[in-house]
Design an enzyme around this catalytic site. Structure first.
Site, PDB file in Angstrom:
ATOM      1  N   ASP A 160       0.830  -1.209   0.000  1.00 28.63           N
ATOM      2  CA  ASP A 160       0.000   0.000   0.000  1.00 28.63           C
ATOM      3  C   ASP A 160       0.866   1.261   0.000  1.00 28.63           C
ATOM      4  OD1 ASP A 160      -2.112   1.706   0.341  1.00 28.63           O
ATOM      5  OD2 ASP A 160      -2.929   0.676   2.092  1.00 28.63           O
ATOM      6  N   ARG A 164     -12.219   1.987   8.043  1.00 25.60           N
ATOM      7  CA  ARG A 164     -10.844   2.364   7.686  1.00 25.60           C
ATOM      8  C   ARG A 164     -10.859   3.583   6.755  1.00 25.60           C
ATOM      9  NH1 ARG A 164      -5.810  -0.555   4.569  1.00 25.60           N
ATOM     10  NH2 ARG A 164      -4.286  -0.250   6.173  1.00 25.60           N
ATOM     11  N   TRP A 217      -4.380  -8.425  -4.284  1.00 31.58           N
ATOM     12  CA  TRP A 217      -5.686  -7.747  -4.377  1.00 31.58           C
ATOM     13  C   TRP A 217      -6.307  -7.744  -2.977  1.00 31.58           C
ATOM     14  CZ3 TRP A 217      -8.738  -7.048  -9.241  1.00 31.58           C
ATOM     15  CH2 TRP A 217     -10.045  -6.571  -9.002  1.00 31.58           C
ATOM     16  N   ASP A 218      -6.377  -6.556  -2.395  1.00 32.11           N
ATOM     17  CA  ASP A 218      -6.800  -6.430  -0.992  1.00 32.11           C
ATOM     18  C   ASP A 218      -8.255  -5.946  -0.915  1.00 32.11           C
ATOM     19  OD1 ASP A 218      -6.582  -6.363   1.774  1.00 32.11           O
ATOM     20  OD2 ASP A 218      -4.848  -5.023   1.811  1.00 32.11           O
ATOM     21  N   ASP A 251      -3.103 -11.075   8.911  1.00 30.18           N
ATOM     22  CA  ASP A 251      -2.164  -9.998   9.233  1.00 30.18           C
ATOM     23  C   ASP A 251      -1.369 -10.342  10.487  1.00 30.18           C
ATOM     24  OD1 ASP A 251      -2.752  -8.448   7.094  1.00 30.18           O
ATOM     25  OD2 ASP A 251      -4.035  -7.041   8.161  1.00 30.18           O
TER      26      ASP A 251
HETATM   27  C1  DGJ Z   1      -4.300  -5.287   4.828  1.00 30.76           C
HETATM   28  C2  DGJ Z   1      -3.385  -6.400   4.390  1.00 30.76           C
HETATM   29  O1  DGJ Z   1      -3.739  -7.595   5.007  1.00 30.76           O
HETATM   30  C3  DGJ Z   1      -1.945  -6.007   4.708  1.00 30.76           C
HETATM   31  O2  DGJ Z   1      -1.087  -7.060   4.382  1.00 30.76           O
HETATM   32  C4  DGJ Z   1      -1.606  -4.762   3.954  1.00 30.76           C
HETATM   33  O3  DGJ Z   1      -1.627  -5.018   2.579  1.00 30.76           O
HETATM   34  C5  DGJ Z   1      -2.577  -3.646   4.295  1.00 30.76           C
HETATM   35  N1  DGJ Z   1      -3.935  -4.064   4.138  1.00 30.76           N
HETATM   36  C6  DGJ Z   1      -2.322  -2.431   3.443  1.00 30.76           C
HETATM   37  O4  DGJ Z   1      -3.219  -1.433   3.654  1.00 30.76           O
END
Ligand code: DGJ
Length: 725
Positions: free
Chosen positions: A359, A435, A469-470, A540
């Site tokens: 990001d 967020r 891709w988040d 995470d």
């Molecule tokens: C959530 C993801 O799980 C993290 O690994 C990271 O990419 C953040 N978003 C970035 O905003």
């Protein structure tokens, strides 16, 4: 006829029944005198059709089991009080369905597997349902989905359209036990087990993603005075997983005397509605189900093989996943050309093969308050665009990957200022931010086209080999005010179909790119994603001990190859100020899946650099076993002070064991590890041990000492079959 000498799909005309046969299991269904399709059997494969209870005696098909008739695809109508798979409202207001047999056919799917299609139709209205059964014989799985069709001239609305119902065998003693995966952010896919009791229990997601809270997977086994429940290695387990990344439900319902349990699942019926105009069809996602007598371990291996051999996008399914570096935990949003190049130079020295920028590279993205939606390269951080960084990464011998979050927008963005109507919203309601972001309405063709276009341009203009891709918030105010009222609740399904469609089209245009699915970690770990993405960011939480638990649950359903695990400095489980596990332990924990590095490499001393490079090298030597082999969970972090997993190549010539201590008191010895999956009569050497080769059978029956060094806490044991003489 299958190579092994059985027909995967048989229609037994005289019995008005169908028998689906896999290597070890069978599944039977038949018509009663009224033409209703009832479930007859799901369990071990038996020698003769006459062995299957009920098969060959069509009069028994009519038996109603208390309130829960064993309909193969229960539709709401008549005396029907359990969770329906189908519920529709016809144009005249009638809300009752009576499904009867119309016809059937057999097809061959694109992967060569046989598919039985049984068409049911309403006894009056022009609603038809094609029930699909794709038989994955070698993995003992049946993939089920339904296609509902309006074959008349008046529209009707689907209010529930699930993929399938799985009827469990009636129990006369004991209880079913439900195993499922649940959790939250940072603690995804944790294993839960509860006895099933009378009533209806729904696991689900209403978040427009499969979710960290509940995962679309279930398993059932039997606990009774004579059968204490399935173990890793033995016992009957019925299990299933939905191929869907949006709202889903799995409803487990039990009525008693005799105990009957039924599992219905698919797209969540909550807030769902789908208009079918004349001639239109609605296809549900697939719900994969399987039975094994080989315990939870075999259930997992069957699902893993299905993913590797059939489900994962074919172009990359059997390719080894590269070791990647991702800078998120190291620098968060603070990505600049110089800092990324510095990290890349160190990553290359460590043997990293894919360097991923996370990001922060686009728009006015300094933190999570702004920028999502503005997918131009941030000029302050990258004055000459991304290409100088990419070229440097490529020169260093690594591929380049990039993070995106295409389904989201920050209100503080040019995109949102230009198109506030592009997000899900209701009039007269505020737009809840998660967020600091809102969710784009991908059901809108203009939003989907915009999303495809910027991604296509990004990939065309840069040498990008990998996309993460988040998806970082759940849906709220799920409104689409511009759509006709009867179509507004279609968003949940349309969103996911648009997501899949965009990725599929991008894959066609950029076939070299691999794709990682991520939703704040494992919020989209599901079989739907694995038909379109190659791997998954599992959590995470990168604490190496916590990960053992998260990864154990993940591995119940999902293949180790898809399981991305980074090595970082996180020490959550050790507690504040504590050093946490050794570097080796962190690597070993990550080596149980596809390894990534995630720490700030600038913080490594030269000694650590050499140690890490050696560990990366070691992983490269075993990753074909982990990523392509069969997984055996030897010892669980839930029940032992030692976790151990073993992987065996399909030809059983190589194996690797990773074992971890997580508490060691002086009275606790190190249990022997009873290996699995080896060739009994073959001899295996244990690398680095001055011991004569041992037979596979002795390693399985007598076990192997892990020889764990309590200070390091983990060990990697590699076994090789001795060459035949
Ligand atoms: C959530 C993801 O799980 C993290 O690994 C990271 O990419 C953040 N978003 C970035 O905003």
């Amino acid at each position: 006829m299958d190579q092994e000498g059985f027909e995967a799909v048989q229609y037994l005309e005289d019995k008005r029944a169908w028998l689906l046969t896999t290597r070890h299991t069978a599944y039977a269904l038949g018509l009663n005198e009224g033409g209703q399709l009832l479930h007859l059997y799901w369990g071990d494969r038996l020698p003769y059709p006459a062995d299957y209870p009920g098969l060959g005696r069509p009069e028994t098909y009519a038996v109603e089991n208390g309130a829960l008739r064993a309909d193969e695809y229960p539709a709401w109508g008549g005396f029907m009080y359990s969770e329906p798979c189908l519920k529709a409202t016809f144009a005249d207001g009638v809300r009752d369905q009576v499904l009867v047999y119309a016809r059937h056919r057999q097809e061959t799917g694109p992967d060569g597997l046989p598919v039985l299609v049984i068409t049911l139709k309403d006894s009056f209205y022009s609603l038809e349902v094609d029930l699909h059964y794709r038989v994955v014989a070698e993995s003992d799985l049946i993939v089920r989905w339904a296609v509902v069709r309006n074959s008349g001239s008046e529209p009707f609305d689907l209010k529930t359209a699930l993929s399938a119902a799985w009827q469990m065998p009636a129990l006369h003693d004991g209880s079913y036990r439900l195993t499922h995966l649940s959790g939250r952010w940072g603690a995804e896919t944790l294993i839960n087990q509860n006895l099933v009791t009378d009533g209806r229990l729904t696991l689900d997601s209403r978040r427009n993603m499969s979710s960290a809270e509940q995962n679309p997977f279930f398993a059932l086994d039997v606990v009774s005075p004579t059968a204490p429940g399935a173990t890793e290695e033995a016992g009957g387990v019925w299990f299933g997983a939905i191929e869907w990344s949006g709202n889903w439900q799995i409803t487990v319902e039990q009525v008693s005397r005799p105990t009957r349990v039924y599992v219905a699942g698919g797209v969540n019926a909550f807030d769902f509605s789908w208009r079918l105009e004349a001639g239109e069809e609605y296809a549900t996602p697939a719900f994969v189900g399987g039975y094994t007598a080989g315990g939870f371990g075999q259930a997992s291996r069957n699902l893993h093989r299905y993913q590797l051999d059939h489900l994962l996008p074919r172009a990359h399914a059997r390719k080894i996943r590269p070791v990647l570096y991702n800078s998120w935990e190291a620098v968060l949003f603070n990505v600049t050309e110089a800092a990324q190049i510095a990290l890349a130079e160190r990553a290359a020295r460590l043997g990293v093969e894919l360097f991923v920028i996370d990001d922060g590279w686009f728009g006015q993205r300094k933190d999570d308050h702004a920028g999502l939606g503005d997918w131009y390269i941030n000029q302050e951080k990258f004055p000459q665009g991304l290409n100088p960084l990419i070229e440097r990464v490529n020169d260093l011998g690594m591929d380049f990957g990039i993070w995106v979050e295409p389904e989201m927008v920050n209100p503080d963005s040019d995109l949102y200022r230009a198109h506030p109507e592009w997000v899900y919203h209701f009039p007269n309601r505020s737009r809840s931010e998660g967020r600091f972001q809102l969710m784009l309405n991908l059901a809108r063709p203009d939003v989907a086209a915009y999303t495809f276009d910027w991604l296509d341009r990004l990939l065309a203009d840069h040498n990008i080999s990998f996309v993460k891709w988040d998806f970082n918030r759940a849906i709220t105010e799920p409104g689409w005010p511009e759509a006709p009222a009867e179509r507004q609740r279609e968003i949940y399904v349309r969103h996911v179909l648009a997501l899949y469609g965009i990725v599929d089209r991008l894959r066609e245009r950029h076939p070299g790119v691999t794709w990682e699915v991520c939703a704040s970690g494992g919020g989209r770990a599901d079989l739907g994603a694995f038909a379109h993405f190659d791997q998954c960011w599992v959590s995470d939480n990168t604490d190496p001990f916590d990960r053992l638990l998260i990864q154990e649950g993940y591995s119940l359903a999902y293949a180790p190859k898809t399981m991305m695990a980074w090595v970082t400095g996180t020490t959550w489980s050790a507690g504040p100020g504590k050093a946490g596990p050794s570097l080796k332990y962190r690597f070993h924990s990550a080596m149980t899946g596809s390894v990534g590095l995630g720490e700030n490499l600038n913080h490594y001393s030269e000694e650590q650099m050499s140690q890490v490079a050696a560990l990366v090298e070691e992983y490269k030597g075993i990753r074909h076993i982990v990523q392509e082999g069969d997984l055996y969970r030897l010892s669980s972090p839930r029940s032992s002070h030692l976790t151990a997993v073993q992987y065996v190549t399909r030809d059983r010539a190589e194996a690797v064991v990773l074992a971890f201590l997580h508490s060691q008191h002086f009275w606790q010895g190190q249990p022997r590890l009873y290996l699995r999956g080896l060739e009994p009569a073959r001899l295996y050497t244990v690398e680095g041990r001055d011991e004569p080769p041992a037979s596979g059978q002795s390693l399985m029956s007598l076990g192997l000492k892990p020889n764990l060094d309590a200070r390091e806490g983990s060990v990697l044991i590699r076994l090789r079959a001795v060459a035949e003489v």
